[in-house]
Motif scaffolding. Structure first.
Motif, short mmCIF file in Angstrom:
data_model
loop_
_atom_site.label_atom_id
_atom_site.label_comp_id
_atom_site.label_asym_id
_atom_site.label_seq_id
_atom_site.Cartn_x
_atom_site.Cartn_y
_atom_site.Cartn_z
N CYS A 95 27.58 45.98 39.54
CA CYS A 95 28.89 45.41 39.17
C CYS A 95 28.78 43.92 38.88
CB CYS A 95 29.91 45.65 40.29
SG CYS A 95 30.36 47.37 40.54
N LYS A 96 28.03 43.22 39.73
CA LYS A 96 27.95 41.75 39.62
C LYS A 96 27.31 41.32 38.31
CE LYS A 96 25.10 39.53 42.38
NZ LYS A 96 24.57 38.93 43.63
N PHE A 97 26.16 41.89 37.97
CA PHE A 97 25.47 41.47 36.76
C PHE A 97 26.11 42.05 35.50
CE2 PHE A 97 22.22 40.37 39.84
CZ PHE A 97 21.65 39.25 39.29
N GLY A 98 26.46 43.33 35.55
CA GLY A 98 27.07 43.95 34.38
C GLY A 98 28.41 43.33 34.02
N LEU A 99 29.26 43.14 35.03
CA LEU A 99 30.58 42.56 34.77
C LEU A 99 30.49 41.06 34.45
CD1 LEU A 99 32.77 44.37 37.47
CD2 LEU A 99 32.83 44.69 34.99
N TYR A 100 29.48 40.39 34.99
CA TYR A 100 29.30 38.97 34.64
C TYR A 100 29.07 38.82 33.14
CZ TYR A 100 27.14 34.37 34.15
OH TYR A 100 26.83 33.09 33.73
N GLU A 101 28.20 39.66 32.60
CA GLU A 101 27.94 39.61 31.16
C GLU A 101 29.21 39.93 30.37
OE1 GLU A 101 25.18 38.67 29.83
OE2 GLU A 101 23.56 39.01 31.28
N TYR A 102 29.97 40.90 30.87
CA TYR A 102 31.20 41.32 30.19
C TYR A 102 32.24 40.19 30.21
CZ TYR A 102 35.58 43.87 29.38
OH TYR A 102 36.81 44.28 28.91
N PHE A 103 32.48 39.63 31.38
CA PHE A 103 33.49 38.57 31.50
C PHE A 103 33.04 37.28 30.82
CE2 PHE A 103 35.08 41.04 35.27
CZ PHE A 103 36.37 41.25 34.77
N GLN A 128 32.49 39.22 40.80
CA GLN A 128 32.24 39.36 42.22
C GLN A 128 33.41 40.02 42.95
OE1 GLN A 128 29.11 38.20 43.50
NE2 GLN A 128 29.77 39.62 45.09
N VAL A 129 34.64 39.80 42.49
CA VAL A 129 35.80 40.44 43.11
C VAL A 129 35.62 41.96 43.12
CG1 VAL A 129 38.25 40.97 42.78
CG2 VAL A 129 37.47 38.61 42.65
N PHE A 130 35.24 42.52 41.98
CA PHE A 130 35.04 43.96 41.87
C PHE A 130 33.77 44.41 42.61
CE2 PHE A 130 37.66 42.95 38.16
CZ PHE A 130 38.65 43.91 38.26
N ALA A 131 32.73 43.60 42.55
CA ALA A 131 31.46 43.95 43.19
C ALA A 131 31.63 44.07 44.71
CB ALA A 131 30.40 42.89 42.86
N ASP A 132 32.43 43.18 45.30
CA ASP A 132 32.61 43.22 46.75
C ASP A 132 33.50 44.37 47.20
OD1 ASP A 132 30.94 41.13 47.19
OD2 ASP A 132 32.49 39.62 47.44
N VAL A 133 34.46 44.76 46.37
CA VAL A 133 35.26 45.95 46.68
C VAL A 133 34.35 47.17 46.77
CG1 VAL A 133 37.05 47.51 45.83
CG2 VAL A 133 37.40 45.04 45.71
N ALA A 134 33.36 47.22 45.87
CA ALA A 134 32.40 48.33 45.88
C ALA A 134 31.46 48.25 47.07
CB ALA A 134 31.61 48.33 44.58
N ARG A 181 32.66 34.65 51.43
CA ARG A 181 31.22 34.38 51.41
C ARG A 181 30.64 34.51 50.01
NH1 ARG A 181 27.37 38.74 54.21
NH2 ARG A 181 27.79 39.83 52.25
N ASN A 182 30.97 35.60 49.33
CA ASN A 182 30.29 35.94 48.08
C ASN A 182 30.87 35.27 46.84
OD1 ASN A 182 28.52 37.50 49.50
ND2 ASN A 182 29.48 39.45 49.01
N LEU A 183 32.18 34.98 46.84
CA LEU A 183 32.76 34.31 45.66
C LEU A 183 32.18 32.91 45.46
CD1 LEU A 183 36.49 35.48 45.73
CD2 LEU A 183 34.86 35.82 43.88
N PRO A 184 32.20 32.05 46.49
CA PRO A 184 31.57 30.73 46.31
C PRO A 184 30.08 30.85 46.00
CG PRO A 184 32.89 30.75 48.31
CD PRO A 184 32.82 32.16 47.84
N PRO A 238 29.14 29.72 56.20
CA PRO A 238 30.24 29.91 57.15
C PRO A 238 30.89 31.29 57.06
CG PRO A 238 30.38 27.74 56.15
CD PRO A 238 29.30 28.49 55.42
N ALA A 239 31.17 31.75 55.86
CA ALA A 239 31.82 33.05 55.69
C ALA A 239 30.90 34.18 56.10
CB ALA A 239 32.26 33.23 54.24
N ASP A 240 29.59 34.02 55.93
CA ASP A 240 28.65 35.06 56.33
C ASP A 240 28.68 35.25 57.85
OD1 ASP A 240 26.49 36.90 55.43
OD2 ASP A 240 25.27 35.69 56.78
#
Length: 298
Positions: A95-103, A128-134, A181-184, A238-240
């Motif tokens: 999701c992260k790499f595929g959607l990054y290219e798309y967005f 990343q929003v979608f990747a973390d939901v997954a 954690r993952n968005l930043p 910190p978020a981790d």
């Protein structure tokens, strides 16, 4: 004529046209393979990291922590949660790499006159929003498997056990801190990577990417990726720590977890091992990802 022949050969070798559904599919598969396999490989370090976060007094050093895990729970404990790493981070990476290219394509077309960093930030955050939901359900089970030896053996028995005890909400209890954690991390990582690549070609190699061999291009990928991983780790630490605290019921809310851990510890606890973890992982992810794109003629 020579340039035209090379261009024609390159076009013939492509498995998909750029920005087509097939192109994004290849990027997704590349992200899945790169992220899943690299996260699987560093499972022992991840097991130690999570235990250092949840029980910092007992596991207060890398070598000591490994020794305690080995003596008390045996060598198999170091691979606890491997299925969550492989499948959870495989799905997230796709999701992260595929959607990054798309967005990135969408935002580049819409925000033509804006700074490139804005496009990188928005693209990586949206993906990343979608990747973390997954990822979230896999992460919820993985952390419990790694820190609670009698909870479950892996995903197959961990999923139904978690659902029976906490319901659907149990899988997404850590979604907000996971985003925290993952968005930043993702925004800093992708932006740092893109700018590092430009910097290396412009100031160090002083040649265009197209004029470099495949080996040189992959070398630039690895160098830029390691820098991106190290910088992103510091920002997201910190978020981790909060994610691990929430999943192990050391606190009920994000604020309570932050208060219990302490401001300084939020940034420093488990940071050395996370840099050891994330730097090589991000490097290998980009290496596999770019290798798969090259092999596909992209």
């Amino acid at each position: 004529k020579k340039a035209r022949r090379e261009k024609m050969r390159g076009a013939e070798g492509k498995l998909a046209e750029e920005f087509s559904a097939g192109y994004y599919g290849i990027c997704t598969v590349g992200g899945m393979l790169g992220a899943g396999t690299t996260h699987l490989a560093i499972t022992p370090l991840d097991v130690l990291k999570v235990n250092m976060q949840v029980n910092p007094i007992k596991y207060n050093g890398i070598s000591k922590g490994f020794s305690i895990l080995w003596k008390e729970q045996g060598p198999s404990a170091l691979w606890r949660g491997w299925s969550g790493k492989l499948f959870g981070y495989g799905v997230q990476g796709g999701c992260k790499f595929g959607l990054y290219e798309y967005f990135r394509k969408i935002y580049s077309d819409v925000l033509v006159d804006h700074n490139r960093s804005v496009v990188f930030f928005l693209s990586s955050a949206s993906a990343q929003v979608f990747a973390d939901v997954a990822l979230c359900p896999f992460e919820a089970v993985k952390v419990r498997v790694q820190t609670q030896p009698h909870f479950a053996r892996g995903l197959t028995d961990g999923f139904p056990k978690l659902y029976a005890s906490e319901g659907l909400s149990g899988f997404y209890k850590g979604l907000l801190p996971l985003w925290g954690r993952n968005l930043p991390f993702s925004m800093i990582m992708f932006s740092t990577f893109e700018h590092s690549v430009d910097l290396i070609y412009r100031d160090l190699i002083q040649r265009r990417k197209q004029d470099c061999s495949r080996g040189q291009q992959l070398g630039v990928t690895c160098l830029a990726a390691y820098a991106a991983g190290a910088v992103g780790t510091i920002v997201s630490n910190p978020a981790d720590n909060i994610v691990s605290s929430l999943y192990n019921r050391k606190a009920d809310t994000v604020l309570q977890a932050a208060k219990n851990i302490g401001l300084v510890n939020l940034f420093t606890r488990s940071l050395p091992i996370r840099i050891m973890l994330v730097g090589p992982v991000v490097t290998l992810q980009w290496f596999f990802y770019d290798t798969i794109k090259m092999m596909s003629g992209l």
